[in-house]
Design a protein around this motif. Structure first.
Motif, mmCIF file in Angstrom:
data_model
loop_
_atom_site.group_PDB
_atom_site.id
_atom_site.type_symbol
_atom_site.label_atom_id
_atom_site.label_comp_id
_atom_site.label_asym_id
_atom_site.label_seq_id
_atom_site.Cartn_x
_atom_site.Cartn_y
_atom_site.Cartn_z
ATOM 1 N N LEU A 275 0.733 -1.266 0.069
ATOM 2 C CA LEU A 275 0.253 -0.028 -0.059
ATOM 3 C C LEU A 275 0.864 1.293 -0.063
ATOM 4 C CD1 LEU A 275 -2.782 -1.146 2.455
ATOM 5 C CD2 LEU A 275 -2.864 -0.947 -0.023
ATOM 6 N N THR A 276 1.972 1.184 0.853
ATOM 7 C CA THR A 276 2.933 2.466 0.841
ATOM 8 C C THR A 276 4.345 1.959 0.384
ATOM 9 O OG1 THR A 276 3.222 2.084 2.983
ATOM 10 C CG2 THR A 276 1.456 3.680 2.623
ATOM 11 N N GLN B 100 -6.683 4.729 1.799
ATOM 12 C CA GLN B 100 -5.533 3.725 2.071
ATOM 13 C C GLN B 100 -5.783 3.130 3.196
ATOM 14 O OE1 GLN B 100 -1.660 5.590 2.128
ATOM 15 N NE2 GLN B 100 -0.699 3.835 1.911
#
Length: 167
Positions: free
Chosen positions: A22-23, A69
């Motif tokens: 995700l990051t 997110q």
């Protein structure tokens, strides 16, 4: 002094360790500029002209992106927990079914073996001792297999997922 980067032109490369992360790590955030944009010396470069509304809308977009997110992270953890829960229930149901069927077959097999020994003319005490020894050995073997199966039921997968997401 280097020219200040325009945040609107920043791009990110996919994470080489996990492309679905995700990051991405900060080291993979790269800024690419055209060489034609850099003219003259670095002391003459001026920062990009950004209005307050543009900066505020960018911050709102950033907040919305981080919120989505977070929702995606919660959904991912929820899906993993549901998968673990379903697998535990399927395992328990399968184990109970196998236990019931195995118990029935075990009793049927013991009675057939005992009947065959009785028809062969063996004394009842010897038949009980032989069946007790055979059943004890088979019970120990079955218990060892069942105990080794417990290493597959754990939360290691969820812990690994959380560790990889928190990096």
């Amino acid at each position: 002094m280097q020219p200040l980067p325009d945040f609107r032109n920043a791009t990110y490369t996919l994470s080489s360790e996990n492309p679905f992360r995700l990051t991405s790590p900060r080291s993979q955030a790269t800024f690419r500029t055209d060489q034609s944009d850099i003219s003259g010396t670095s002391s003459t470069a001026t920062p990009p002209d950004i209005s307050f509304e543009e900066a505020f809308s960018s911050l709102k977009a950033l907040f919305t992106q981080k919120k989505y997110q977070g929702f995606a992270l919660v959904d991912l953890v929820n899906a993993e927990l549901q998968l673990i829960t379903k697998s535990i229930f399927v395992t328990i149901f399968g184990a109970l079914t196998a236990f019931a069927l195995g118990g029935f077959c075990w009793i049927l097999l013991n009675s057939c073996i005992g009947l065959a020994m009785h028809h062969a003319g063996m004394p009842a005490l010897l038949i009980m001792i032989i069946l007790l020894l055979v059943n004890s050995v088979l019970s120990v073997i079955a218990f060892m297999y069942a105990q080794s199966a417990f290493r597959f039921i754990n939360l290691k997968r969820l812990a690994t997922l959380m560790q990889s997401l928190m990096k």
